[in-house]
Motif scaffolding. Structure first.
Motif, mmCIF file in Angstrom:
data_model
loop_
_atom_site.group_PDB
_atom_site.id
_atom_site.type_symbol
_atom_site.label_atom_id
_atom_site.label_comp_id
_atom_site.label_asym_id
_atom_site.label_seq_id
_atom_site.Cartn_x
_atom_site.Cartn_y
_atom_site.Cartn_z
ATOM 1 N N LEU A 29 0.824 -1.217 0.000
ATOM 2 C CA LEU A 29 0.000 0.000 0.000
ATOM 3 C C LEU A 29 0.852 1.258 0.000
ATOM 4 C CD1 LEU A 29 -2.915 -0.899 2.408
ATOM 5 C CD2 LEU A 29 -3.143 0.018 0.093
ATOM 6 N N MET A 30 2.084 1.138 0.490
ATOM 7 C CA MET A 30 2.940 2.323 0.573
ATOM 8 C C MET A 30 3.551 2.677 -0.771
ATOM 9 S SD MET A 30 4.935 1.655 4.072
ATOM 10 C CE MET A 30 4.046 0.977 5.449
ATOM 11 N N VAL A 31 3.486 1.765 -1.736
ATOM 12 C CA VAL A 31 4.028 2.077 -3.055
ATOM 13 C C VAL A 31 2.928 2.793 -3.844
ATOM 14 C CG1 VAL A 31 5.066 1.125 -5.141
ATOM 15 C CG2 VAL A 31 5.433 -0.011 -2.946
ATOM 16 N N PRO A 32 3.148 4.071 -4.220
ATOM 17 C CA PRO A 32 2.058 4.834 -4.849
ATOM 18 C C PRO A 32 1.512 4.183 -6.112
ATOM 19 C CG PRO A 32 3.993 6.213 -4.468
ATOM 20 C CD PRO A 32 4.366 4.848 -4.052
ATOM 21 N N GLU A 33 2.420 3.637 -6.947
ATOM 22 C CA GLU A 33 1.957 3.075 -8.216
ATOM 23 C C GLU A 33 1.130 1.805 -8.005
ATOM 24 O OE1 GLU A 33 5.064 3.852 -7.632
ATOM 25 O OE2 GLU A 33 5.599 5.432 -9.069
ATOM 26 N N TRP A 34 1.299 1.187 -6.848
ATOM 27 C CA TRP A 34 0.612 -0.079 -6.626
ATOM 28 C C TRP A 34 -0.752 0.129 -5.985
ATOM 29 C CZ3 TRP A 34 4.599 -4.154 -4.413
ATOM 30 C CH2 TRP A 34 5.661 -4.275 -5.333
ATOM 31 N N SER A 35 -0.794 1.086 -5.055
ATOM 32 C CA SER A 35 -1.973 1.162 -4.198
ATOM 33 C C SER A 35 -3.130 1.872 -4.858
ATOM 34 C CB SER A 35 -1.609 1.865 -2.907
ATOM 35 O OG SER A 35 -1.086 3.139 -3.219
ATOM 36 N N SER A 36 -2.830 2.754 -5.837
ATOM 37 C CA SER A 36 -3.874 3.650 -6.302
ATOM 38 C C SER A 36 -4.878 2.968 -7.219
ATOM 39 C CB SER A 36 -3.228 4.835 -7.014
ATOM 40 O OG SER A 36 -2.364 4.335 -7.999
ATOM 41 N N GLU A 37 -4.495 1.896 -7.862
ATOM 42 C CA GLU A 37 -5.375 1.425 -8.919
ATOM 43 C C GLU A 37 -5.470 -0.095 -8.949
ATOM 44 O OE1 GLU A 37 -3.375 2.899 -12.406
ATOM 45 O OE2 GLU A 37 -1.548 2.917 -11.226
ATOM 46 N N THR A 38 -6.523 -0.563 -9.569
ATOM 47 C CA THR A 38 -6.559 -1.971 -9.924
ATOM 48 C C THR A 38 -6.087 -2.034 -11.369
ATOM 49 O OG1 THR A 38 -8.835 -1.768 -10.603
ATOM 50 C CG2 THR A 38 -8.443 -2.563 -8.391
ATOM 51 N N VAL A 39 -5.136 -2.899 -11.616
ATOM 52 C CA VAL A 39 -4.503 -2.885 -12.929
ATOM 53 C C VAL A 39 -4.546 -4.261 -13.563
ATOM 54 C CG1 VAL A 39 -2.978 -0.970 -12.467
ATOM 55 C CG2 VAL A 39 -2.288 -3.283 -11.826
ATOM 56 N N ARG A 40 -4.192 -4.263 -14.795
ATOM 57 C CA ARG A 40 -4.167 -5.497 -15.546
ATOM 58 C C ARG A 40 -2.908 -5.453 -16.396
ATOM 59 N NH1 ARG A 40 -9.894 -7.680 -17.542
ATOM 60 N NH2 ARG A 40 -9.220 -9.780 -18.042
ATOM 61 N N ILE A 41 -2.261 -6.583 -16.564
ATOM 62 C CA ILE A 41 -1.099 -6.617 -17.442
ATOM 63 C C ILE A 41 -1.573 -7.147 -18.792
ATOM 64 C CG2 ILE A 41 1.162 -7.634 -17.848
ATOM 65 C CD1 ILE A 41 1.449 -7.986 -14.833
ATOM 66 N N PHE A 42 -1.239 -6.399 -19.840
ATOM 67 C CA PHE A 42 -1.595 -6.912 -21.159
ATOM 68 C C PHE A 42 -0.392 -7.594 -21.770
ATOM 69 C CE2 PHE A 42 -4.762 -3.712 -20.348
ATOM 70 C CZ PHE A 42 -5.922 -4.381 -20.711
ATOM 71 N N THR A 43 -0.618 -8.755 -22.322
ATOM 72 C CA THR A 43 0.460 -9.504 -22.952
ATOM 73 C C THR A 43 0.199 -9.498 -24.451
ATOM 74 O OG1 THR A 43 -0.742 -11.584 -22.915
ATOM 75 C CG2 THR A 43 0.510 -11.031 -20.942
ATOM 76 N N PRO A 44 1.203 -9.918 -25.218
ATOM 77 C CA PRO A 44 0.975 -9.988 -26.666
ATOM 78 C C PRO A 44 -0.173 -10.935 -27.007
ATOM 79 C CG PRO A 44 3.298 -10.284 -26.140
ATOM 80 C CD PRO A 44 2.575 -10.246 -24.849
ATOM 81 N N LEU A 45 -0.483 -11.841 -26.078
ATOM 82 C CA LEU A 45 -1.544 -12.794 -26.346
ATOM 83 C C LEU A 45 -2.925 -12.182 -26.134
ATOM 84 C CD1 LEU A 45 -0.137 -15.946 -24.510
ATOM 85 C CD2 LEU A 45 -0.258 -15.583 -26.978
#
Lengths: 257, 292
Positions: free
Chosen positions: B111-127
């Motif tokens: 939670l202390m990492v700003p880039e991690w805590s602020s959003e729900t994210v998804r990793i897009f792969t070439p697939l």
């Protein structure tokens, strides 16, 4: 006389605050079978565990092949040439018989000879060869004891520690296991320290014996002498002269008390 | 019918993720008898490290995956050395509480990492976006990749345990710590290795999950599904963990599709109750007892 292979001098080992071994000294000459006799709770297994390094003595010294064992990690003891056949066998029940034997060679580096040794041990015990691919937990008690011995011998030890090999076995199987012990000693010259409740078999197999009571050595000597000792006869071999007993109204006391 | 199979396959792919987490969980349990409640958080860290390297630093996918997996593995091994080794010999309950605490700490750290805590994210792969067709069934390539990757990892594990010296030693320690010590196995190194492997495998689970579901700081809760999966499989069986995980995924997916809303969340626990009622030792419970 050469130095004994293993000496314990004045070793004291505790379980928590309870002293299980109370200043034991003993010497195991190279090439001999030495037995420690004693009843339940006398501290026999504790002595073996102290030698193996899984329990630490609070006092006293253990010397193996002229090297002190103080501070050596339990996992390194086998590398020095001491192998342990534990009480209750402690085979690896879900690993196959062959894998169990292979585990005995865990610290050996000579990969090519290991396979040959496994084959040799399976040749000596055809019943194990027959079941080499089965989980070891499916073996009978006697077969598990054979397996535990094979496994311990795979490290090519100088000294083999055996803890109650007869535990839970039928008289016939027990005799067979003791035959194996004698053969190992004769064929490989392996020194054996044997802890046993079956005094009769142990005394007839071993060369030297120690009698342990409540953590202390009370009697020692060549087994031929021990077998003639009146106290050993009455309390460990169960031979008492009924005629004399008839006259006596008291229970015989042990000499060493 | 097609719809049913479709659901089953998507269940299998999410189940593979559960299976991998359960594998890590059981691995630690077998080698050290520690019930590790921080396993979900390790997965979360793995997923976010992957996210950082792939999305923020734009590293090549394979390189990012390798770094994220190794970093999580090292983190897990470090946790074992620093926090769990001193607990050896303490009551199992105390050790369990330590792992719960570690889980909270990892979540707080994330939670202390700003880039991690602020959003729900998804990793897009070439697939991402492409699909695989098996007859009438359409599977998204990401889901298929999860299944393939899991199969590869499980095979790797099998070979490791059956064929390598270290793998045999790990098995030996889990079956008799005393005898393994007598063979010369350093049981403490085996504990660290178990955590290292479990860290690696959960990181893989997190990375595989990232393209098919959103990742967020609280996704560790998902890791708790590993526990019912492990229980279904017999708690100390590695094949059981995999089967349990996949079964769980399929049940959830079917429950979500055919049953009223809410059932998919509890499907895991209903399945556990059913399995334990019928077979208390779990599907793959090991029942050979010691002979005297």
């Amino acid at each position: 006389m050469t130095q004994p292979l293993l000496t314990l001098s004045n070793v004291e080992t505790y379980y928590g605050r309870i002293m299980a071994v109370r200043g034991v000294s003993l010497a195991v000459p190279e090439g001999a079978i030495v037995t420690i006799l004693g009843s339940n709770g006398a501290g026999k297994s504790t002595i073996l565990k102290t030698i193996s390094g899984v329990m630490r003595p609070r006092k006293g010294a253990i010397t193996f092949a002229d090297k002190p064992l103080a501070g050596v990690e339990a996992a390194d003891i086998v590398g020095l040439g001491i192998s342990h056949v534990p009480e209750g066998r402690e085979i690896f029940p879900f690993m196959t018989v062959r894998e169990n034997i292979l585990m005995g060679a865990y610290l050996r580096a000579d990969r090519t000879h290991i396979e040959q040794d496994i084959e040799d041990w399976l040749d000596r015990f055809p019943i194990l060869r027959e079941r080499a691919g089965l989980p070891a937990g499916l073996l009978s008690g006697g077969q598990q004891q054979m397996l535990a011995i094979c496994r311990a011998m795979m490290s090519r030890p100088k000294l083999l520690l055996m803890d109650e090999p007869s535990l839970g076995l039928s008289p016939m199987l027990t005799r067979q296991i003791f035959e194996i012990i004698r053969e190992i000693n004769e064929r490989f010259g392996t020194t054996i320290l044997l802890v046993e409740q079956n005094a009769k078999l142990a005394l007839s197999t071993a060369h030297l014996g120690y009698v342990l009571e409540v953590g202390r050595i009370v009697l020692e000597g060549p087994t031929t002498e021990l077998m003639d000792n009146a106290d050993v006869k009455e309390f460990y071999l169960g031979l008492s002269n009924e005629g004399v007993r008839g006259e006596r109204r008291w229970k015989r006391k042990k000499m060493w008390h | 019918m097609v719809q049913f199979l479709q659901q089953v396959i998507s269940g299998v792919s999410i189940g593979c993720v559960y299976a991998l987490i359960a594998l890590g969980f059981v691995l630690i349990y077998k080698a050290t008898e520690t019930v590790n409640f921080a396993i979900g958080e390790l997965m979360m860290i793995g997923a976010f490290l992957g996210f950082t390297f792939i999305v923020i630093w734009s590293l090549p996918l394979w390189l990012a995956a390798i770094i994220a997996i190794s970093a999580t593995a090292l983190l897990a091994a470090m946790l074992e050395r620093v926090f769990l080794r001193p607990m050896v010999g303490e009551p199992a309950f105390a050790i369990l509480v330590v792992t719960i605490g570690l889980g909270f700490c990892l979540r707080a750290a994330a939670l202390m990492v700003p880039e991690w805590s602020s959003e729900t994210v998804r990793i897009f792969t070439p697939l991402s976006g492409s699909v695989v067709r098996l007859g009438p069934i359409v599977i998204s390539a990401d889901h298929a990749a999860v299944i393939v990757a899991t199969a590869l990892i499980v095979t790797g594990f099998f070979v490791f345990f059956k064929r390598t010296r270290m793998g045999l030693a790990m098995q030996a320690v889990s079956q008799s710590q005393l005898a393994a010590t007598y063979m010369g196995v350093r049981t403490r190194s085996v504990s660290t290795l178990a955590w290292l492997l479990a860290g690696a495998i959960t990181a893989v689970a997190g990375l595989l999950l990232a393209p098919i579901a959103f990742i967020h700081v609280n996704m560790g809760v998902l890791g708790l599904k590993a526990i019912p999966a492990a229980i279904i499989g017999g708690f100390s069986s590695l094949p059981g963990a995999i089967v349990g995980g996949i079964l769980l995924g399929v049940c959830e997916s079917l429950a979500g599709f055919y049953l009223p809303a809410g059932f998919s969340e509890v499907a895991a626990y209903i399945l556990v109750l059913v399995v334990l009622t019928i077979r208390p030792e779990g599907l793959f419970g090991e029942t050979i007892h010691k002979r005297v």
